[in-house]
Motif scaffolding. Structure first.
Motif, short mmCIF file in Angstrom:
data_model
loop_
_atom_site.label_atom_id
_atom_site.label_comp_id
_atom_site.label_asym_id
_atom_site.label_seq_id
_atom_site.Cartn_x
_atom_site.Cartn_y
_atom_site.Cartn_z
N GLU A 1 4.89 32.72 8.80
CA GLU A 1 4.73 31.36 8.28
C GLU A 1 6.07 30.79 7.84
N CYS A 2 6.21 29.48 7.95
CA CYS A 2 7.42 28.80 7.48
C CYS A 2 7.46 28.82 5.95
N SER A 3 8.65 29.02 5.41
CA SER A 3 8.80 28.90 3.97
C SER A 3 9.03 27.44 3.58
N SER A 4 9.53 26.64 4.50
CA SER A 4 9.68 25.21 4.27
C SER A 4 9.85 24.52 5.62
N GLY A 5 9.72 23.22 5.61
CA GLY A 5 9.87 22.46 6.84
C GLY A 5 8.53 22.08 7.45
N ARG A 6 8.59 21.52 8.64
CA ARG A 6 7.38 21.01 9.30
C ARG A 6 7.31 21.56 10.72
N LEU A 7 6.16 22.11 11.06
CA LEU A 7 5.91 22.63 12.40
C LEU A 7 4.59 22.03 12.87
N ALA A 8 4.62 21.31 13.99
CA ALA A 8 3.43 20.60 14.46
C ALA A 8 3.11 20.99 15.89
N PHE A 9 1.82 20.95 16.21
CA PHE A 9 1.35 21.20 17.57
C PHE A 9 0.49 20.03 17.99
N GLN A 10 0.90 19.35 19.05
CA GLN A 10 0.21 18.17 19.56
C GLN A 10 0.00 17.14 18.45
N GLY A 11 1.05 16.97 17.62
CA GLY A 11 1.04 15.95 16.58
C GLY A 11 0.35 16.35 15.29
N GLN A 12 -0.25 17.54 15.25
CA GLN A 12 -0.98 17.97 14.05
C GLN A 12 -0.20 19.07 13.35
N PRO A 13 -0.04 18.98 12.03
CA PRO A 13 0.64 20.06 11.31
C PRO A 13 -0.02 21.40 11.63
N ILE A 14 0.80 22.39 11.95
CA ILE A 14 0.27 23.64 12.46
C ILE A 14 -0.57 24.38 11.43
N GLU A 15 -0.25 24.18 10.14
CA GLU A 15 -1.00 24.87 9.10
C GLU A 15 -2.41 24.31 8.94
N GLN A 16 -2.67 23.12 9.52
CA GLN A 16 -4.01 22.53 9.45
C GLN A 16 -4.91 23.00 10.60
N ILE A 17 -4.35 23.73 11.54
CA ILE A 17 -5.11 24.22 12.69
C ILE A 17 -5.57 25.65 12.39
N PRO A 18 -6.85 25.95 12.48
CA PRO A 18 -7.30 27.33 12.27
C PRO A 18 -6.53 28.30 13.17
N VAL A 19 -6.14 29.44 12.61
CA VAL A 19 -5.26 30.36 13.33
C VAL A 19 -5.83 30.77 14.68
N LEU A 20 -7.10 31.14 14.72
CA LEU A 20 -7.69 31.59 15.98
C LEU A 20 -7.72 30.47 17.01
N GLN A 21 -8.00 29.27 16.54
CA GLN A 21 -8.00 28.12 17.44
C GLN A 21 -6.60 27.87 18.00
N LEU A 22 -5.60 27.98 17.14
CA LEU A 22 -4.22 27.78 17.58
C LEU A 22 -3.84 28.83 18.63
N ARG A 23 -4.18 30.09 18.37
CA ARG A 23 -3.75 31.17 19.25
C ARG A 23 -4.49 31.19 20.58
N GLN A 24 -5.56 30.42 20.68
CA GLN A 24 -6.20 30.26 21.99
C GLN A 24 -5.38 29.33 22.89
N GLN A 25 -4.52 28.52 22.27
CA GLN A 25 -3.69 27.58 23.04
C GLN A 25 -2.22 27.96 23.04
N VAL A 26 -1.77 28.61 21.98
CA VAL A 26 -0.38 29.03 21.85
C VAL A 26 -0.38 30.56 21.86
N VAL A 27 -0.07 31.14 23.00
CA VAL A 27 -0.25 32.58 23.22
C VAL A 27 1.11 33.27 23.24
N LEU A 28 1.23 34.33 22.44
CA LEU A 28 2.46 35.11 22.35
C LEU A 28 2.26 36.47 23.00
N VAL A 29 3.20 36.85 23.87
CA VAL A 29 3.23 38.20 24.43
C VAL A 29 4.41 38.92 23.80
#
Length: 238
Positions: A48-76
């Motif tokens: 998680e960010c300690s400060s600053g703003r991180l957004a996905f498709q215009g929505q703050p990333i912290e407002q997106i449920p983690v599982l929902q986010l990881r269905q679209q943003v996939v890390l290998v």
């Protein structure tokens, strides 16, 4: 996005600011310890960010449920696990979570297994029966068949030979361009970054020191800068 990240009060990343655009293939480069893996983990909230703003498709990333986010943003990750599953089960699992019908799951698994050269004889193997390079290829295949909006790759070719590495990246780049997704690849093997990426993000000491089109990169100078930074780091720790 603009962000800072810290663990235990010590900054890992600071003063980063950039956007990722649809259809981009982005190379993330820099010496070991520059923060490349930390940045990838931030992008799908493994950190998680300690400060600053991180957004996905215009929505703050912290407002997106983690599982929902990881269905679209996939890390290998560089070293991925099968979590006690066989290869076949591990490939099918993310599609089962999406409640796809069994015939659709089987068709997509077969298609991507062929495209990324997963032999049929691997399908019933468990994790201990696979080499590091084989596990890496399975993990990349599992991510590809999800067809994510953003695909994050941490050293995806580190345990692949030249032929498999090129085949893998060719297929992934084609997928992301076709669906106007974003691929971000951290890779020490700059020849792959030069061949496949449109844009280069250069990290050093947790800071973004370069953000340029790949066509404008002086690759010899970049290689020298990374080597010199790694040598300096080693000297400081000696």
């Amino acid at each position: 996005m603009g962000l800072n990240a810290a663990v235990g009060g010590a900054p890992l990343l600071s003063d980063l600011s950039f956007d990722l655009l649809p259809g981009e293939i982005v190379g993330l480069v820099g010496p070991s310890g520059a923060g490349k893996t930390s940045l990838l983990r931030l992008l799908n909230r493994l950190q998680e960010c300690s400060s600053g703003r991180l957004a996905f498709q215009g929505q703050p990333i912290e407002q997106i449920p983690v599982l929902q986010l990881r269905q679209q943003v996939v890390l290998v990750n560089q070293e991925s696990r099968l979590l006690g599953m066989s290869v076949a089960q591990a490939l099918a699992y993310p599609l089962e979570l999406r409640c796809l019908p069994t015939p659709a799951i089987e068709a997509r698994v077969q298609s991507w297994a062929e495209r990324l050269q997963i032999p049929v004889e691997w399908l019933e193997r468990s994790e201990p029966e696979l080499s590091l390079g084989q596990r890496q290829r399975v993990a990349v295949t599992r991510a590809a068949l999800i067809e994510p909006t953003v695909l994050l790759l941490d050293e995806p070719t580190s345990s692949q030979d030249v032929g498999h590495g090129e085949r893998m990246l060719t297929e992934l780049v084609e997928l992301m361009r076709r669906q106007q997704g974003v691929l971000v690849m951290a890779n020490h093997q700059l020849e792959w970054v030069e061949q496949f990426c449109d844009r280069i993000l250069h990290l050093q000491g947790g800071r973004l020191v370069g953000d340029v089109p790949a066509s404008e990169v002086n690759w010899l100078k970049l290689r020298q800068a990374i080597v010199e930074a790694e040598q300096q780091e080693q000297e400081e720790w000696a």
